[in-house]
Design a protein around this motif. Structure first.
Motif, PDB file in Angstrom:
ATOM      1  N   THR A   1     -47.557  -2.888  83.710  1.00 22.87           N
ATOM      2  CA  THR A   1     -46.475  -2.976  82.727  1.00 22.87           C
ATOM      3  C   THR A   1     -46.676  -4.183  81.819  1.00 22.87           C
ATOM      4  O   THR A   1     -46.671  -5.331  82.280  1.00 22.87           O
ATOM      5  CB  THR A   1     -45.112  -3.097  83.429  1.00 22.87           C
ATOM      6  N   PRO A   2     -46.825  -3.967  80.513  1.00 23.91           N
ATOM      7  CA  PRO A   2     -46.864  -5.080  79.573  1.00 23.91           C
ATOM      8  C   PRO A   2     -45.445  -5.472  79.174  1.00 23.91           C
ATOM      9  O   PRO A   2     -44.547  -4.628  79.125  1.00 23.91           O
ATOM     10  CB  PRO A   2     -47.627  -4.506  78.384  1.00 23.91           C
TER      11      PRO A   2
ATOM     12  N   ARG B   1     -47.435 -10.421  78.093  1.00 31.07           N
ATOM     13  CA  ARG B   1     -47.962 -10.532  79.449  1.00 31.07           C
ATOM     14  C   ARG B   1     -48.277  -9.135  79.963  1.00 31.07           C
ATOM     15  O   ARG B   1     -47.722  -8.147  79.493  1.00 31.07           O
ATOM     16  CB  ARG B   1     -46.934 -11.187  80.393  1.00 31.07           C
ATOM     17  N   LEU B   2     -49.156  -9.058  80.950  1.00 31.22           N
ATOM     18  CA  LEU B   2     -49.442  -7.802  81.632  1.00 31.22           C
ATOM     19  C   LEU B   2     -49.295  -8.034  83.125  1.00 31.22           C
ATOM     20  O   LEU B   2     -49.868  -8.989  83.670  1.00 31.22           O
ATOM     21  CB  LEU B   2     -50.861  -7.318  81.320  1.00 31.22           C
ATOM     22  N   SER B   3     -48.523  -7.167  83.790  1.00 28.01           N
ATOM     23  CA  SER B   3     -48.296  -7.292  85.235  1.00 28.01           C
ATOM     24  C   SER B   3     -48.804  -6.058  85.964  1.00 28.01           C
ATOM     25  O   SER B   3     -48.673  -4.934  85.472  1.00 28.01           O
ATOM     26  CB  SER B   3     -46.807  -7.474  85.533  1.00 28.01           C
TER      27      SER B   3
ATOM     28  N   VAL C   1     -44.558  -7.495  91.811  1.00 28.28           N
ATOM     29  CA  VAL C   1     -45.668  -7.890  90.948  1.00 28.28           C
ATOM     30  C   VAL C   1     -46.796  -8.490  91.782  1.00 28.28           C
ATOM     31  O   VAL C   1     -46.584  -9.434  92.544  1.00 28.28           O
ATOM     32  CB  VAL C   1     -45.190  -8.901  89.886  1.00 28.28           C
ATOM     33  N   ARG C   2     -47.995  -7.918  91.655  1.00 33.41           N
ATOM     34  CA  ARG C   2     -49.169  -8.440  92.359  1.00 33.41           C
ATOM     35  C   ARG C   2     -49.781  -9.603  91.588  1.00 33.41           C
ATOM     36  O   ARG C   2     -50.222 -10.591  92.175  1.00 33.41           O
ATOM     37  CB  ARG C   2     -50.205  -7.322  92.526  1.00 33.41           C
TER      38      ARG C   2
ATOM     39  N   ALA D   1     -50.681  -4.744  75.698  1.00 34.06           N
ATOM     40  CA  ALA D   1     -51.851  -4.383  76.502  1.00 34.06           C
ATOM     41  C   ALA D   1     -51.682  -3.031  77.189  1.00 34.06           C
ATOM     42  O   ALA D   1     -50.576  -2.610  77.511  1.00 34.06           O
ATOM     43  CB  ALA D   1     -52.104  -5.455  77.551  1.00 34.06           C
ATOM     44  N   THR D   2     -52.825  -2.390  77.441  1.00 32.96           N
ATOM     45  CA  THR D   2     -52.865  -1.145  78.216  1.00 32.96           C
ATOM     46  C   THR D   2     -54.073  -1.168  79.126  1.00 32.96           C
ATOM     47  O   THR D   2     -55.196  -1.424  78.665  1.00 32.96           O
ATOM     48  CB  THR D   2     -53.001   0.094  77.306  1.00 32.96           C
ATOM     49  N   VAL D   3     -53.868  -0.901  80.419  1.00 32.88           N
ATOM     50  CA  VAL D   3     -54.996  -0.701  81.330  1.00 32.88           C
ATOM     51  C   VAL D   3     -55.437   0.747  81.180  1.00 32.88           C
ATOM     52  O   VAL D   3     -54.639   1.670  81.342  1.00 32.88           O
ATOM     53  CB  VAL D   3     -54.602  -1.014  82.787  1.00 32.88           C
ATOM     54  N   THR D   4     -56.703   0.948  80.849  1.00 33.37           N
ATOM     55  CA  THR D   4     -57.182   2.283  80.510  1.00 33.37           C
ATOM     56  C   THR D   4     -58.080   2.921  81.562  1.00 33.37           C
ATOM     57  O   THR D   4     -58.317   4.120  81.504  1.00 33.37           O
ATOM     58  CB  THR D   4     -57.959   2.234  79.181  1.00 33.37           C
TER      59      THR D   4
END
Length: 471
Positions: free
Chosen positions: A165-166, A180-182, A191-192, A201-204
């Motif tokens: 989650t950004p 931030r990116l969590s 949250v890790r 941001a996006t994790v792709t």
């Protein structure tokens, strides 16, 4: 690794579109596999007679409710629970086909599954500044209750069993420290890790212990980036490549051409591709330039060119066809003779080439499903990549349907029409080792998982979802 407008349900399946003429639930009881008809290469395909209907494990009828039209619904599973979603509705279903719970969202949610938990995302009410806030929640598939809830900026993602989650603060500030990116545990929302993301941001993608992340500016200025992260800590790794400002074209490392094609993550490598600036004649279309970088160090490993399709024979490139195998390591293409090939993205070399012309329409780590034509007859042939030999072939779907889709789930291959008339809507089920099963589920394809496939049929305002076991 581009983001689609609507997230696909993460149920361990891969849906592939094929053009031309042509969640696993736990069952209430174990059903025996249907008899198998083995078809070896060179054997004439069966005549196009409708196979017998498969036995239905259970069915449930749902009536349209307000703006919800169940004729467009999809059925999926999380753990041992079934669910169906359409419009703003999400319903839980028992393994006997009874409604267990119901959720109605503010607007149509995006649905994913991670670690047996349903992840739902919808726009948050109130002021819609950029980036517009969204609500991300984990839902217990057993009872439909909310396990956790968080506020996110757009481009949240579910990758590799984790929720990313950004969060960005401020409006059009262009400040790097606003985002931030969590990484969140899907079961608890805990949250890790959290990192500064510079922009939205996006994790792709994920391969092993490496993530790929893209960022985009919140306003009209600033740079787009593609970079790699350590999955356990979120720490930055060696790849950091600038993207064009408006629309997702990546740049090769300095001094190389721009990337206009997709990006892959396989075997510890980030593979960036380009389709632009290389076509001089029609026959040279459909070629893809690739460069592979070590995901941890950024060092270049190899550079190759692959031909994805024969533009003259296929009347175009691989539009609507799958690019990669289900395991994400094999890129589909053809050689200069028009013979199908599988390119190993991790090793940077061709793994398999067919001995006759054809087009790969689906595949996994061990097999490739190829559409072939001989003497005016089209067939689907499954090849073993290790031996190069055909396991079986079948021409029935290509005689009945124009556009078909293929879905691989476990050791089953499901082939069904992209569009069908009332009397020709059914799913043809194959054992990957032996060939087509004798019975098929009837209706429009509506989802699949380990050991089951769902179809739907609509009459008036009522849509009936049916689940059949596939062994």
């Amino acid at each position: 690794m581009h983001r689609r407008p609507h997230r696909e349900l993460a149920c361990g399946m891969l849906a592939l579109v094929v053009t031309g003429c042509s969640g696993g639930g736990t069952p209430a009881e174990t059903a025996p596999s249907a008899p198998v008809r083995t078809i070896v290469a060179g054997t004439p395909s069966p005549s196009p007679t409708r196979p017998a209907a498969a036995e239905t494990a259970w069915s449930i009828g749902l009536e349209d409710d307000g703006d919800t039209r169940w004729r467009d619904g999809q059925l999926f599973s999380a753990g041992d629970r079934f669910m169906v979603t359409a419009g703003e509705q999400l319903r839980g279903i028992t393994d006997q086909g009874k409604q267990a719970w119901k959720r109605t969202f503010r607007e149509e949610p995006e649905i994913s599954v991670a670690d047996g938990v349903v992840i739902a995302v919808h726009r948050k009410g109130g002021k819609h500044a950029w980036p517009p806030p969204k609500v991300v929640m984990g839902i217990d598939p057993a009872n439909g209750r909310t396990l956790w809830k968080a506020t996110s900026s757009p481009y949240e993602s579910v990758v590799g069993g984790m929720v990313y989650t950004p969060v960005c603060r401020g409006e059009q500030t262009e400040r790097h420290d606003d985002c931030r990116l969590s990484a969140r545990d899907p079961r608890t929302g805990r949250v890790r890790w959290t990192i500064s993301a510079e922009h939205v941001a996006t994790v792709t993608g994920r391969s092993g212990d490496v993530l790929t992340m893209t960022t985009r500016p919140k306003g009209y200025r600033g740079k787009h980036w593609l970079m790699t992260l350590d999955a356990a800590s979120g720490g930055r790794l060696g790849v950091r490549v600038e993207k064009e400002r408006f629309g997702g074209e990546l740049l090769y490392p300095r001094g190389q051409k721009r990337v206009s094609g997709p990006t892959y993550l396989a075997g510890g490598l980030v593979i960036m591709t380009s389709k632009s600036g290389q076509v001089k004649t029609f026959k040279e279309m459909c070629r893809l330039d690739m460069v592979a970088l070590n995901a941890r160090t950024g060092a270049k490993k190899w550079k190759k060119r692959i031909r994805l399709a024969d533009a003259e024979q296929d009347r175009g490139c691989r539009s609507g066809l799958p690019d990669v195998s289900a395991d994400g390591h094999g890129l589909f293409g053809v050689d200069e003779r028009g013979h199908p090939l599988v390119f190993d993205l991790g090793k940077g070399r061709v793994r398999w080439t067919g001995d006759k012309p054809g087009t790969i329409v689906a595949g996994d780590a061990k097999t490739a499903l190829v559409q072939e034509e001989a003497d005016g007859k089209k067939t689907l042939t499954l090849y073993d990549l290790s031996s190069g030999r055909a396991r079986w072939n079948d021409g029935v779907p290509l005689r009945f349907w124009g556009e078909i889709r293929a879905t691989t789930v476990g050791n089953r291959l499901l082939v069904h029409p992209g569009d069908c008339s009332r009397d020709r809507c059914y799913v043809r089920v194959y054992d990957l080792a032996k060939g087509p099963l004798d019975t098929v589920p009837t209706g429009v394809y509506a989802g699949a998982g380990d050991g089951w496939v769902a179809t739907r049929e609509t009459s008036g305002e009522t849509t009936t979802f049916s689940v059949s076991r596939t062994g």
